[in-house]
Design a protein around this motif. Sequence first.
Motif, PDB file in Angstrom:
ATOM      1  N   ASN A 133       9.267  10.374 -11.508  1.00  0.00           N
ATOM      2  CA  ASN A 133      10.307  11.386 -11.676  1.00  0.00           C
ATOM      3  C   ASN A 133       9.680  12.778 -11.739  1.00  0.00           C
ATOM      4  OD1 ASN A 133      12.327   9.448 -11.765  1.00  0.00           O
ATOM      5  ND2 ASN A 133      12.249   9.270 -13.997  1.00  0.00           N
ATOM      6  N   ASP A 134      10.494  13.780 -11.408  1.00  0.00           N
ATOM      7  CA  ASP A 134      10.124  15.199 -11.556  1.00  0.00           C
ATOM      8  C   ASP A 134       8.958  15.624 -10.677  1.00  0.00           C
ATOM      9  OD1 ASP A 134      12.123  15.487 -13.553  1.00  0.00           O
ATOM     10  OD2 ASP A 134      10.750  14.680 -15.047  1.00  0.00           O
ATOM     11  N   ILE A 135       8.824  15.014  -9.483  1.00  0.00           N
ATOM     12  CA  ILE A 135       7.834  15.518  -8.537  1.00  0.00           C
ATOM     13  C   ILE A 135       8.553  16.424  -7.535  1.00  0.00           C
ATOM     14  CG2 ILE A 135       6.517  13.379  -8.797  1.00  0.00           C
ATOM     15  CD1 ILE A 135       7.322  12.775  -5.829  1.00  0.00           C
ATOM     16  N   ASN A 136       7.770  17.040  -6.654  1.00  0.00           N
ATOM     17  CA  ASN A 136       8.330  17.954  -5.651  1.00  0.00           C
ATOM     18  C   ASN A 136       8.285  17.305  -4.271  1.00  0.00           C
ATOM     19  OD1 ASN A 136       8.538  20.244  -7.543  1.00  0.00           O
ATOM     20  ND2 ASN A 136       6.299  20.145  -7.504  1.00  0.00           N
ATOM     21  N   VAL A 137       9.410  17.339  -3.570  1.00  0.00           N
ATOM     22  CA  VAL A 137       9.499  16.758  -2.230  1.00  0.00           C
ATOM     23  C   VAL A 137      10.086  17.783  -1.272  1.00  0.00           C
ATOM     24  CG1 VAL A 137      10.478  14.929  -0.790  1.00  0.00           C
ATOM     25  CG2 VAL A 137       9.821  14.430  -3.158  1.00  0.00           C
ATOM     26  N   ILE A 138       9.376  18.010  -0.168  1.00  0.00           N
ATOM     27  CA  ILE A 138       9.893  18.857   0.909  1.00  0.00           C
ATOM     28  C   ILE A 138      10.147  17.971   2.121  1.00  0.00           C
ATOM     29  CG2 ILE A 138       9.382  20.712   2.539  1.00  0.00           C
ATOM     30  CD1 ILE A 138       7.726  22.044   0.385  1.00  0.00           C
ATOM     31  N   GLU A 139      11.376  17.996   2.598  1.00  0.00           N
ATOM     32  CA  GLU A 139      11.746  17.202   3.772  1.00  0.00           C
ATOM     33  C   GLU A 139      11.844  18.117   4.990  1.00  0.00           C
ATOM     34  OE1 GLU A 139      15.580  14.632   5.476  1.00  0.00           O
ATOM     35  OE2 GLU A 139      15.735  15.795   3.625  1.00  0.00           O
ATOM     36  N   ILE A 140      11.117  17.754   6.051  1.00  0.00           N
ATOM     37  CA  ILE A 140      11.222  18.469   7.328  1.00  0.00           C
ATOM     38  C   ILE A 140      12.293  17.771   8.145  1.00  0.00           C
ATOM     39  CG2 ILE A 140       9.997  19.186   9.412  1.00  0.00           C
ATOM     40  CD1 ILE A 140       7.393  18.937   7.807  1.00  0.00           C
ATOM     41  N   ARG A 141      13.350  18.464   8.502  1.00  0.00           N
ATOM     42  CA  ARG A 141      14.494  17.803   9.115  1.00  0.00           C
ATOM     43  C   ARG A 141      15.210  18.749  10.075  1.00  0.00           C
ATOM     44  NH1 ARG A 141      18.335  15.562   6.013  1.00  0.00           N
ATOM     45  NH2 ARG A 141      19.994  16.354   7.305  1.00  0.00           N
ATOM     46  N   SER A 142      16.018  18.159  10.930  1.00  0.00           N
ATOM     47  CA  SER A 142      16.917  18.955  11.759  1.00  0.00           C
ATOM     48  C   SER A 142      18.317  18.857  11.158  1.00  0.00           C
ATOM     49  CB  SER A 142      16.931  18.433  13.202  1.00  0.00           C
ATOM     50  OG  SER A 142      17.837  17.350  13.327  1.00  0.00           O
ATOM     51  N   ASN A 143      19.199  19.712  11.622  1.00  0.00           N
ATOM     52  CA  ASN A 143      20.572  19.680  11.081  1.00  0.00           C
ATOM     53  C   ASN A 143      21.365  18.490  11.607  1.00  0.00           C
ATOM     54  OD1 ASN A 143      20.797  20.550  13.686  1.00  0.00           O
ATOM     55  ND2 ASN A 143      22.205  22.235  13.278  1.00  0.00           N
ATOM     56  N   LEU A 144      20.752  17.662  12.465  1.00  0.00           N
ATOM     57  CA  LEU A 144      21.423  16.464  12.978  1.00  0.00           C
ATOM     58  C   LEU A 144      21.037  15.207  12.218  1.00  0.00           C
ATOM     59  CD1 LEU A 144      21.030  17.121  16.824  1.00  0.00           C
ATOM     60  CD2 LEU A 144      22.998  17.651  15.362  1.00  0.00           C
ATOM     61  N   GLU A 164       0.830  -1.211   0.000  1.00  0.00           N
ATOM     62  CA  GLU A 164       0.000   0.000   0.000  1.00  0.00           C
ATOM     63  C   GLU A 164       0.860   1.255   0.000  1.00  0.00           C
ATOM     64  OE1 GLU A 164      -4.010  -1.571   2.329  1.00  0.00           O
ATOM     65  OE2 GLU A 164      -2.267  -0.910   3.493  1.00  0.00           O
ATOM     66  N   GLN A 165       1.978   1.227   0.728  1.00  0.00           N
ATOM     67  CA  GLN A 165       2.875   2.379   0.740  1.00  0.00           C
ATOM     68  C   GLN A 165       3.480   2.607  -0.644  1.00  0.00           C
ATOM     69  OE1 GLN A 165       5.560   2.851   4.228  1.00  0.00           O
ATOM     70  NE2 GLN A 165       4.566   1.013   5.041  1.00  0.00           N
ATOM     71  N   ILE A 166       3.937   1.531  -1.274  1.00  0.00           N
ATOM     72  CA  ILE A 166       4.540   1.640  -2.602  1.00  0.00           C
ATOM     73  C   ILE A 166       3.523   2.213  -3.591  1.00  0.00           C
ATOM     74  CG2 ILE A 166       5.451   0.311  -4.549  1.00  0.00           C
ATOM     75  CD1 ILE A 166       6.689  -1.592  -2.480  1.00  0.00           C
ATOM     76  N   ASN A 167       2.291   1.707  -3.538  1.00  0.00           N
ATOM     77  CA  ASN A 167       1.250   2.167  -4.448  1.00  0.00           C
ATOM     78  C   ASN A 167       0.923   3.640  -4.220  1.00  0.00           C
ATOM     79  OD1 ASN A 167      -0.907   1.600  -6.468  1.00  0.00           O
ATOM     80  ND2 ASN A 167      -2.231   2.095  -4.744  1.00  0.00           N
ATOM     81  N   THR A 168       0.863   4.060  -2.959  1.00  0.00           N
ATOM     82  CA  THR A 168       0.535   5.446  -2.630  1.00  0.00           C
ATOM     83  C   THR A 168       1.612   6.400  -3.123  1.00  0.00           C
ATOM     84  OG1 THR A 168      -0.727   4.769  -0.668  1.00  0.00           O
ATOM     85  CG2 THR A 168       0.071   7.049  -0.734  1.00  0.00           C
ATOM     86  N   PHE A 169       2.868   6.082  -2.868  1.00  0.00           N
ATOM     87  CA  PHE A 169       3.959   6.969  -3.273  1.00  0.00           C
ATOM     88  C   PHE A 169       4.119   7.001  -4.791  1.00  0.00           C
ATOM     89  CE2 PHE A 169       4.905   7.119   1.128  1.00  0.00           C
ATOM     90  CZ  PHE A 169       5.775   8.185   1.342  1.00  0.00           C
ATOM     91  N   SER A 170       3.736   5.928  -5.459  1.00  0.00           N
ATOM     92  CA  SER A 170       3.874   5.896  -6.916  1.00  0.00           C
ATOM     93  C   SER A 170       2.886   6.825  -7.611  1.00  0.00           C
ATOM     94  CB  SER A 170       3.678   4.466  -7.428  1.00  0.00           C
ATOM     95  OG  SER A 170       2.326   4.057  -7.305  1.00  0.00           O
ATOM     96  N   GLN A 171       1.914   7.350  -6.847  1.00  0.00           N
ATOM     97  CA  GLN A 171       0.909   8.245  -7.419  1.00  0.00           C
ATOM     98  C   GLN A 171       1.069   9.686  -6.945  1.00  0.00           C
ATOM     99  OE1 GLN A 171      -3.147   6.588  -7.198  1.00  0.00           O
ATOM    100  NE2 GLN A 171      -2.217   4.634  -6.665  1.00  0.00           N
ATOM    101  N   ALA A 172       2.210   9.992  -6.336  1.00  0.00           N
ATOM    102  CA  ALA A 172       2.397  11.311  -5.728  1.00  0.00           C
ATOM    103  C   ALA A 172       2.811  12.366  -6.743  1.00  0.00           C
ATOM    104  CB  ALA A 172       3.447  11.223  -4.627  1.00  0.00           C
ATOM    105  N   LYS A 173       2.373  13.587  -6.473  1.00  0.00           N
ATOM    106  CA  LYS A 173       2.793  14.747  -7.253  1.00  0.00           C
ATOM    107  C   LYS A 173       3.637  15.691  -6.396  1.00  0.00           C
ATOM    108  CE  LYS A 173      -0.303  17.850  -8.249  1.00  0.00           C
ATOM    109  NZ  LYS A 173      -1.466  18.542  -8.877  1.00  0.00           N
ATOM    110  N   ASN A 174       3.174  15.925  -5.165  1.00  0.00           N
ATOM    111  CA  ASN A 174       3.904  16.730  -4.191  1.00  0.00           C
ATOM    112  C   ASN A 174       3.908  15.988  -2.859  1.00  0.00           C
ATOM    113  OD1 ASN A 174       4.229  19.275  -5.842  1.00  0.00           O
ATOM    114  ND2 ASN A 174       1.987  19.166  -5.798  1.00  0.00           N
ATOM    115  N   ILE A 175       5.070  15.951  -2.208  1.00  0.00           N
ATOM    116  CA  ILE A 175       5.190  15.247  -0.932  1.00  0.00           C
ATOM    117  C   ILE A 175       5.869  16.162   0.083  1.00  0.00           C
ATOM    118  CG2 ILE A 175       6.213  13.294   0.305  1.00  0.00           C
ATOM    119  CD1 ILE A 175       6.172  11.714  -2.274  1.00  0.00           C
TER     120      ILE A 175
END
Length: 209
Positions: free
Chosen positions: A184-195, A157-168
């Motif tokens: 390919n060519d989708i937009n991904v924003i990662e929320i992260r700390s510098n660690l 289910e995770q694989i199927n969901t991510f395969s249909q993503a446009k923005n994450i």
Amino acid sequence: SQSISQIKGNFFLLGGGDNYWHFLIDFIPKLTCLKNLSCEEIKVIIPYNLPEKFLNFLIKVCNLLNLNEINFLKINRENLIYYFESLIFTSKPNIFFTYHFYNKLFGNPIIKTRGKNLYIKRGAVKKRKVLNEDEVVKFLKQYKYVSIDCSNLSIAEQINTFSQAKNIIMPHGAAMANLMFVPNDINVIEIRSNLDGILSRKIQLKERF
């Protein structure tokens, strides 16, 4: 130790654990080696407490690789020493090998379409929590983002969901392994700390997203 009895037969050390990233990226692709081994009746070594949905995915991959008669040996990590008559193991695959492994394995069944806006919740975890996650989820609804908790989904289910993503939009964590399956060519924003580590840069092969 001379008191340890030898376990007879041929064994392949797959390993595993309860971390989604390492299971999907570091362990599962090793199964391809079994296609090239001439030994007969090889048993695959996995932990006795491998999560059920990980075990189900492992069996599914074996079937897709036509490894239909694989036997598993579940070992208890509380026993510190095991003595095998014949043990085969491999080094950890690199990210390029892993990407091509899954692309070949799922290339035809998975149709990648850019359509969904996804926010990946951290859910009930102790580390890397988004403290105001409910507020973030509510805010993103106005931009037609769907919030999902990967811990509630099977691996398929995770694989199927991510395969249909446009923005994450997603916090840093093991669920980033699913970026292996995005179009390919989708937009991904990662929320992260510098660690945090470099999982996103590692998996963004040739700037796929």
